[in-house]
Write a protein that holds these residues in place. Structure first.
Motif, PDB file in Angstrom:
ATOM      1  N   TYR A  36       0.840  -1.201   0.000  1.00  0.00           N
ATOM      2  CA  TYR A  36       0.000   0.000   0.000  1.00  0.00           C
ATOM      3  C   TYR A  36       0.868   1.241   0.000  1.00  0.00           C
ATOM      4  CZ  TYR A  36      -4.562  -2.126   1.014  1.00  0.00           C
ATOM      5  OH  TYR A  36      -5.742  -2.828   0.943  1.00  0.00           O
ATOM      6  N   ARG A  37       0.343   2.298  -0.595  1.00  0.00           N
ATOM      7  CA  ARG A  37       0.941   3.612  -0.482  1.00  0.00           C
ATOM      8  C   ARG A  37       0.352   4.286   0.754  1.00  0.00           C
ATOM      9  NH1 ARG A  37       1.039   6.087  -6.499  1.00  0.00           N
ATOM     10  NH2 ARG A  37       2.278   7.654  -5.422  1.00  0.00           N
ATOM     11  N   PHE A  38       1.046   5.310   1.250  1.00  0.00           N
ATOM     12  CA  PHE A  38       0.625   5.993   2.467  1.00  0.00           C
ATOM     13  C   PHE A  38      -0.817   6.486   2.365  1.00  0.00           C
ATOM     14  CE2 PHE A  38       0.136   9.564   5.330  1.00  0.00           C
ATOM     15  CZ  PHE A  38       0.743   9.120   6.485  1.00  0.00           C
ATOM     16  N   ASN A  39      -1.140   7.178   1.285  1.00  0.00           N
ATOM     17  CA  ASN A  39      -2.494   7.736   1.141  1.00  0.00           C
ATOM     18  C   ASN A  39      -3.560   6.652   1.038  1.00  0.00           C
ATOM     19  OD1 ASN A  39      -1.811  10.423   1.416  1.00  0.00           O
ATOM     20  ND2 ASN A  39      -1.455  10.705  -0.782  1.00  0.00           N
ATOM     21  N   GLU A  40      -3.217   5.512   0.459  1.00  0.00           N
ATOM     22  CA  GLU A  40      -4.166   4.398   0.409  1.00  0.00           C
ATOM     23  C   GLU A  40      -4.452   3.889   1.820  1.00  0.00           C
ATOM     24  OE1 GLU A  40      -3.477   1.885  -3.624  1.00  0.00           O
ATOM     25  OE2 GLU A  40      -1.770   1.902  -2.241  1.00  0.00           O
ATOM     26  N   LEU A  41      -3.403   3.789   2.625  1.00  0.00           N
ATOM     27  CA  LEU A  41      -3.580   3.329   4.004  1.00  0.00           C
ATOM     28  C   LEU A  41      -4.453   4.290   4.794  1.00  0.00           C
ATOM     29  CD1 LEU A  41       0.040   2.067   4.769  1.00  0.00           C
ATOM     30  CD2 LEU A  41      -2.019   0.653   4.682  1.00  0.00           C
ATOM     31  N   TYR A  71      10.240   4.451  -5.179  1.00  0.00           N
ATOM     32  CA  TYR A  71      10.437   4.289  -6.611  1.00  0.00           C
ATOM     33  C   TYR A  71      10.892   5.614  -7.216  1.00  0.00           C
ATOM     34  CZ  TYR A  71       8.041  -0.124  -5.978  1.00  0.00           C
ATOM     35  OH  TYR A  71       7.693  -1.382  -5.553  1.00  0.00           O
ATOM     36  N   ALA A  72      11.897   5.548  -8.076  1.00  0.00           N
ATOM     37  CA  ALA A  72      12.451   6.747  -8.709  1.00  0.00           C
ATOM     38  C   ALA A  72      11.538   7.189  -9.854  1.00  0.00           C
ATOM     39  CB  ALA A  72      13.859   6.474  -9.216  1.00  0.00           C
ATOM     40  N   GLU A  73      10.445   7.814  -9.486  1.00  0.00           N
ATOM     41  CA  GLU A  73       9.469   8.325 -10.439  1.00  0.00           C
ATOM     42  C   GLU A  73       9.183   9.775 -10.093  1.00  0.00           C
ATOM     43  OE1 GLU A  73       6.023   5.865  -9.865  1.00  0.00           O
ATOM     44  OE2 GLU A  73       6.985   4.093 -10.712  1.00  0.00           O
ATOM     45  N   VAL A  74       8.531  10.454 -10.996  1.00  0.00           N
ATOM     46  CA  VAL A  74       8.084  11.826 -10.716  1.00  0.00           C
ATOM     47  C   VAL A  74       6.574  11.837 -10.851  1.00  0.00           C
ATOM     48  CG1 VAL A  74       8.222  14.236 -11.432  1.00  0.00           C
ATOM     49  CG2 VAL A  74      10.236  12.768 -11.608  1.00  0.00           C
ATOM     50  N   PRO A  75       5.835  12.117  -9.778  1.00  0.00           N
ATOM     51  CA  PRO A  75       6.325  12.307  -8.413  1.00  0.00           C
ATOM     52  C   PRO A  75       6.778  10.977  -7.805  1.00  0.00           C
ATOM     53  CG  PRO A  75       3.929  12.310  -8.416  1.00  0.00           C
ATOM     54  CD  PRO A  75       4.368  12.215  -9.859  1.00  0.00           C
ATOM     55  N   PRO A  76       7.631  11.036  -6.779  1.00  0.00           N
ATOM     56  CA  PRO A  76       8.116   9.801  -6.151  1.00  0.00           C
ATOM     57  C   PRO A  76       6.962   8.964  -5.593  1.00  0.00           C
ATOM     58  CG  PRO A  76       9.287  11.711  -5.301  1.00  0.00           C
ATOM     59  CD  PRO A  76       8.158  12.212  -6.135  1.00  0.00           C
ATOM     60  N   ARG A  77       7.110   7.665  -5.730  1.00  0.00           N
ATOM     61  CA  ARG A  77       6.101   6.740  -5.205  1.00  0.00           C
ATOM     62  C   ARG A  77       6.753   5.915  -4.108  1.00  0.00           C
ATOM     63  NH1 ARG A  77       4.546   1.297  -7.491  1.00  0.00           N
ATOM     64  NH2 ARG A  77       6.066   1.806  -9.080  1.00  0.00           N
ATOM     65  N   VAL A  78       6.071   5.827  -2.966  1.00  0.00           N
ATOM     66  CA  VAL A  78       6.566   5.049  -1.837  1.00  0.00           C
ATOM     67  C   VAL A  78       5.521   4.000  -1.499  1.00  0.00           C
ATOM     68  CG1 VAL A  78       7.278   5.124   0.589  1.00  0.00           C
ATOM     69  CG2 VAL A  78       7.840   7.027  -0.931  1.00  0.00           C
ATOM     70  N   GLU A  79       5.963   2.754  -1.393  1.00  0.00           N
ATOM     71  CA  GLU A  79       5.052   1.665  -1.025  1.00  0.00           C
ATOM     72  C   GLU A  79       5.554   0.971   0.234  1.00  0.00           C
ATOM     73  OE1 GLU A  79       3.001   0.129  -5.162  1.00  0.00           O
ATOM     74  OE2 GLU A  79       4.624  -1.049  -4.306  1.00  0.00           O
ATOM     75  N   TYR A  80       4.589   0.554   1.028  1.00  0.00           N
ATOM     76  CA  TYR A  80       4.870  -0.201   2.242  1.00  0.00           C
ATOM     77  C   TYR A  80       4.379  -1.627   2.035  1.00  0.00           C
ATOM     78  CZ  TYR A  80       5.595   4.395   4.206  1.00  0.00           C
ATOM     79  OH  TYR A  80       6.070   5.659   4.442  1.00  0.00           O
ATOM     80  N   ALA A  81       5.207  -2.582   2.433  1.00  0.00           N
ATOM     81  CA  ALA A  81       4.861  -3.998   2.301  1.00  0.00           C
ATOM     82  C   ALA A  81       5.398  -4.737   3.519  1.00  0.00           C
ATOM     83  CB  ALA A  81       5.475  -4.577   1.025  1.00  0.00           C
TER      84      ALA A  81
END
Length: 107
Positions: A36-41, A71-81
């Motif tokens: 999940y991403r932070f905002n999804e959580l 993840y090296a994207e614009v905007p950056p994506r952060v996932e928690y697992a």
């Protein structure tokens, strides 16, 4: 990860210290299914504040229960697992869910 000497002697107390909060258990339950991403959580866990979610995620990452991938994207994506250690909690979480269902059916 906490040092062995910093943990309680009782194994149940150790488990409670690491995952015993209501919010951590709900986060783990969700992460058993997918990252999940932070905002999804924050949208999925009813009633959790941004600060509590942030603190819980940081604590569980420090304890080796979850991983945080940027993840090296614009905007950056952060996932928690869940980490391998975190995934080992699946039987415990499933047993808690079964017990909760049985209890609710008594009422």
């Amino acid at each position: 990860m906490k040092k062995k000497q910093d943990l309680p002697e009782c194994p149940v107390a150790t488990t409670i210290e690491l995952i015993g909060s209501k919010w951590k258990l709900l986060i783990i339950k969700l992460l058993l299914n997918k990252p999940y991403r932070f905002n999804e959580l924050i949208k999925t866990i009813d009633g959790i504040s941004q600060k509590v979610l942030t603190d819980s995620l940081r604590s569980m990452e420090r304890d080796g229960i979850i991983t945080r991938t940027i993840y090296a994207e614009v905007p950056p994506r952060v996932e928690y697992a869940l980490s391998k250690l975190g995934n080992s909690l699946k039987p415990l979480i499933n047993d808690m869910a079964k017990w909760g269902t049985k209890y609710k059916n008594l009422k």
